[in-house]
Design an enzyme around this catalytic site. Structure first.
Site, PDB file in Angstrom:
ATOM      1  N   GLY A  11       0.836  -1.203   0.000  1.00 45.36           N
ATOM      2  CA  GLY A  11       0.000   0.000   0.000  1.00 45.36           C
ATOM      3  C   GLY A  11       0.867   1.247   0.000  1.00 45.36           C
ATOM      4  N   ARG A  25      19.262  10.881  -3.992  1.00 44.87           N
ATOM      5  CA  ARG A  25      20.259  11.952  -3.831  1.00 44.87           C
ATOM      6  C   ARG A  25      21.407  11.534  -2.909  1.00 44.87           C
ATOM      7  NH1 ARG A  25      16.629  17.359  -4.825  1.00 44.87           N
ATOM      8  NH2 ARG A  25      16.370  16.881  -7.030  1.00 44.87           N
ATOM      9  N   ARG A  72       1.222  -5.258  -5.196  1.00 38.94           N
ATOM     10  CA  ARG A  72       1.427  -6.423  -4.322  1.00 38.94           C
ATOM     11  C   ARG A  72       1.619  -7.594  -5.279  1.00 38.94           C
ATOM     12  NH1 ARG A  72      -2.738  -3.663  -0.955  1.00 38.94           N
ATOM     13  NH2 ARG A  72      -1.676  -3.098   0.962  1.00 38.94           N
ATOM     14  N   GLY A 102       5.899  -1.977   3.734  1.00 43.25           N
ATOM     15  CA  GLY A 102       5.515  -2.472   5.055  1.00 43.25           C
ATOM     16  C   GLY A 102       5.934  -3.916   5.259  1.00 43.25           C
ATOM     17  N   ASP A 103       5.206  -4.637   6.109  1.00 45.95           N
ATOM     18  CA  ASP A 103       5.676  -5.982   6.480  1.00 45.95           C
ATOM     19  C   ASP A 103       5.684  -6.965   5.306  1.00 45.95           C
ATOM     20  OD1 ASP A 103       2.932  -6.028   6.473  1.00 45.95           O
ATOM     21  OD2 ASP A 103       2.712  -7.082   8.377  1.00 45.95           O
ATOM     22  N   THR A 126       4.281   2.772   5.394  1.00 42.25           N
ATOM     23  CA  THR A 126       2.891   2.309   5.483  1.00 42.25           C
ATOM     24  C   THR A 126       2.142   3.261   6.408  1.00 42.25           C
ATOM     25  OG1 THR A 126       1.420   0.657   6.468  1.00 42.25           O
ATOM     26  CG2 THR A 126       3.690   0.609   7.235  1.00 42.25           C
ATOM     27  N   ASP A 128      -0.096   2.455   8.353  1.00 42.67           N
ATOM     28  CA  ASP A 128      -0.608   1.723   9.527  1.00 42.67           C
ATOM     29  C   ASP A 128       0.232   1.875  10.801  1.00 42.67           C
ATOM     30  OD1 ASP A 128      -2.631   0.876   7.942  1.00 42.67           O
ATOM     31  OD2 ASP A 128      -1.917  -1.174   7.697  1.00 42.67           O
ATOM     32  N   ASP A 130       2.462  -0.058  11.890  1.00 42.66           N
ATOM     33  CA  ASP A 130       2.472  -1.351  12.582  1.00 42.66           C
ATOM     34  C   ASP A 130       3.793  -2.102  12.414  1.00 42.66           C
ATOM     35  OD1 ASP A 130       2.138  -1.782   9.896  1.00 42.66           O
ATOM     36  OD2 ASP A 130       0.558  -3.282  10.099  1.00 42.66           O
ATOM     37  N   ARG A 163     -26.501  13.371  16.707  1.00 45.83           N
ATOM     38  CA  ARG A 163     -26.388  11.999  16.184  1.00 45.83           C
ATOM     39  C   ARG A 163     -25.187  11.249  16.767  1.00 45.83           C
ATOM     40  NH1 ARG A 163     -27.724  13.791   9.969  1.00 45.83           N
ATOM     41  NH2 ARG A 163     -29.922  13.250  10.027  1.00 45.83           N
ATOM     42  N   GLY A 171      -6.630   0.341   8.908  1.00 52.27           N
ATOM     43  CA  GLY A 171      -5.850  -0.391   9.904  1.00 52.27           C
ATOM     44  C   GLY A 171      -6.384  -1.812  10.000  1.00 52.27           C
ATOM     45  N   ARG A 172      -5.953  -2.624   9.036  1.00 53.43           N
ATOM     46  CA  ARG A 172      -6.449  -4.008   8.957  1.00 53.43           C
ATOM     47  C   ARG A 172      -6.044  -4.794  10.199  1.00 53.43           C
ATOM     48  NH1 ARG A 172      -4.941  -5.731   3.303  1.00 53.43           N
ATOM     49  NH2 ARG A 172      -2.977  -5.045   4.201  1.00 53.43           N
ATOM     50  N   GLU A 188     -15.502   9.462  21.683  1.00 55.74           N
ATOM     51  CA  GLU A 188     -16.026   8.868  22.922  1.00 55.74           C
ATOM     52  C   GLU A 188     -15.512   7.443  23.085  1.00 55.74           C
ATOM     53  OE1 GLU A 188     -17.901  11.246  21.394  1.00 55.74           O
ATOM     54  OE2 GLU A 188     -17.699  12.456  23.215  1.00 55.74           O
TER      55      GLU A 188
HETATM   56  O1  F6P Z   1      -1.522  -1.481   4.829  1.00 56.91           O
HETATM   57  C1  F6P Z   1      -1.993  -0.231   4.515  1.00 56.91           C
HETATM   58  C2  F6P Z   1      -3.462  -0.269   4.218  1.00 56.91           C
HETATM   59  O2  F6P Z   1      -3.848   1.045   3.905  1.00 56.91           O
HETATM   60  C3  F6P Z   1      -4.353  -0.859   5.329  1.00 56.91           C
HETATM   61  O3  F6P Z   1      -4.631   0.030   6.365  1.00 56.91           O
HETATM   62  C4  F6P Z   1      -5.567  -1.259   4.541  1.00 56.91           C
HETATM   63  O4  F6P Z   1      -6.268  -2.294   5.175  1.00 56.91           O
HETATM   64  C5  F6P Z   1      -4.983  -1.730   3.248  1.00 56.91           C
HETATM   65  O5  F6P Z   1      -3.740  -1.074   3.095  1.00 56.91           O
HETATM   66  C6  F6P Z   1      -5.862  -1.491   2.043  1.00 56.91           C
HETATM   67  O6  F6P Z   1      -5.222  -2.009   0.933  1.00 56.91           O
HETATM   68  P1  F6P Z   1      -5.727  -1.815  -0.565  1.00 56.91           P
HETATM   69  O7  F6P Z   1      -5.396  -0.427  -0.980  1.00 56.91           O
HETATM   70  O8  F6P Z   1      -4.999  -2.833  -1.344  1.00 56.91           O
HETATM   71  O9  F6P Z   1      -7.218  -2.019  -0.530  1.00 56.91           O
END
Ligand code: F6P
Length: 324
Positions: A11, A25, A72, A102-103, A126, A128, A130, A163, A171-172, A188
Site C-alpha cells: 500500500g 540523492r 502487491r 511495510g511488512d 505504510t 498503519d 504497525d 447523532r 488499519g487491517r 467517545e
Molecule cells: O496497509 C496499509 C493499508 O492502507 C491498510 O490500512 C488497509 O487495510 C490496506 O492497506 C488497504 O489495501 P488496498 O489499498 O490494497 O485495498
C-alpha cells in the site's frame, strides 16, 4: 557498492516520494549509480528498471503516492518469480537494494536476501504504523491528520443533529490510526483489533453519556474483531433501542492514503532514505532503517516482521478518561 536499486511496494503511503528522493540523492552524493524499479516486485521480475538522476526526483517531496508506482506481487512469492527478479538485477549489476514498504515488502526482501544475497535495507512506508523497529512509519502522521480533519467535520454535523457517528478508519491489523485520530478528535470510543471490544460496555456508556452529551463519535479501526463500522453500528443500535436517536456511519477509506505528506512524514522519510543508503555503504543488510527514540536505528527484517508493536497503554486510557 556501485549500483543500487530502489522500489516501493504494498500500500502506498504519503512520504514515499520524499524517501525515494533521499535515496536517489544520497546515492548520488556518495558516487553510486541509482536505479528505480517501477511497480515493486512485479517490476523487478519484469525488468522495469531505469537509471535515476538527481532531477528524476525534483519537485516530488511534497507529493503523495509514489512516482515508482506500487503493487502487491503474487509472482514474487514463488521461487521462479524471485529467480527472474534476481536475473534482472544481476544483468544490471545491481549490488544493493532499498525496499520502501511495510511488512509484506520486508517479508519478500528477507527471503530474497537469504536466497540470493544482494544486500537489502528497508524503509518503513505504510500508513498503519504497525512495523516493529521504528517509532513511526512513513505516511502515518499524514493519514492521522487526514482522518482527524474528517472527524472534526463530522463532529460539526453530528452535534448539529444530536447523532451518534461511527467513523471507520484504516488499519487491517493495527489500531494506531484509530487511536491517534480518536484522541485528537475527542472520540467517545475507539475500537481496535489489538484489544477486545466490549459492546455491552459501549452501549451502557452511550446510554449514560446521553444524559450529558447529545452527540457521540466512535472511531472503528477496519480490522476490529466485532466487524466493520456498519456492522458494529447495527449491533449497538439494536441494543440502545431508542427511536429518537439517529446513528450514522462514515467510512473514510482511501482518502487516508493520499495527500501531501506532513512535515513530520517528509523529515522521517528523508532520514530513513539517507540511512538506508548509508547503511548499505557501511555493510548493513537484511534490515530496516527506522527511527527509534528519535535516532536512526537498524532492525533486522526478522524482528520487523516477527515482533508486534503494541499500542501505547496510556493512549487507550486517555480515550476512556477524556470521554466522560
Ligand atoms: O496497509 C496499509 C493499508 O492502507 C491498510 O490500512 C488497509 O487495510 C490496506 O492497506 C488497504 O489495501 P488496498 O489499498 O490494497 O485495498
Amino acid at each position: 557498492m556501485k549500483k543500487i536499486a530502489v522500489f516501493t511496494s504494498g500500500g502506498d503511503a504519503p512520504g514515499m516520494n520524499a524517501c525515494i528522493r533521499a535515496v536517489v540523492r544520497t546515492a548520488i552524493f556518495h558516487g553510486i549509480e541509482v536505479y528505480g524499479i517501477t511497480y515493486g516486485y512485479d517490476g523487478m521480475i519484469n525488468g522495469n528498471i531505469k537509471r535515476m538522476h538527481s532531477h528524476s526526483v525534483s519537485n516530488i517531496i511534497q507529493r503523495g503516492g509514489t512516482i515508482l508506482k506500487s503493487a502487491r506481487s503474487a509472482e514474487f512469492r514463488t521461487q521462479e518469480g524471485r529467480e527472474k527478479a534476481y536475473k534482472q538485477l544481476i544483468a544490471l549489476e545491481i549490488d544493493g537494494i532499498v525496499a520502501i514498504g511495510g511488512d509484506g515488502t520486508f517479508t519478500g526482501a528477507k527471503v530474497f536476501f537469504e536466497e540470493f544475497g544482494i544486500p537489502t535495507i528497508g524503509c518503513p512506508g505504510t500508513i498503519d504504523n504497525d512495523i516493529y523497529g521504528t517509532d513511526y512509519t512513513i505516511g502515518f502522521d499524514t493519514a492521522v491528520n487526514t482522518a482527524l480533519e474528517a472527524i472534526d467535520k463530522i463532529r460539526d454535523t453530528a452535534a448539529a443533529h444530536d447523532r451518534i457517528f461511527f467513523i471507520e478508519v484504516m488499519g487491517r491489523d493495527s489500531g494506531y490510526i484509530a487511536v491517534e485520530c480518536g484522541i485528537g478528535g475527542g472520540a467517545e470510543f475507539v475500537m481496535v483489533p489489538e484489544t477486545e471490544t466490549d459492546l455491552k460496555k459501549v452501549v451502557k456508556s452511550l446510554k449514560n453519556l446521553r444524559k450529558s452529551k447529545s452527540s457521540s463519535i466512535i472511531v472503528v479501526a477496519e480490522g476490529d474483531e466485532e466487524g466493520n463500522a456498519d456492522l458494529i453500528m447495527e449491533k449497538v443500535k439494536v441494543k440502545i433501542n431508542d427511536e429518537d436517536k439517529e446513528f450514522k456511519v462514515t467510512t473514510l477509506g482511501h482518502i487516508q492514503r493520499g495527500g501531501n505528506p506532513t512535515a513530520r512524514d517528509r523529515v522521517l522519510a528523508s532520514r530513513c532514505g539517507m540511512a538506508a543508503v548509508e547503511g548499505l555503504l557501511n555493510g548493513e543488510a537484511n534490515c530496516m532503517a527506522g527511527v527509534v527514540n528519535g535516532d536512526v536505528a537498524y532492525t533486522p527484517f526478522a524482528d520487523c516482521i516477527g515482533k508486534t508493536k503494541p499500542l501505547k497503554g496510556d493512549h487507550l486510557r486517555l480515550i476512556e478518561i477524556l470521554s466522560i
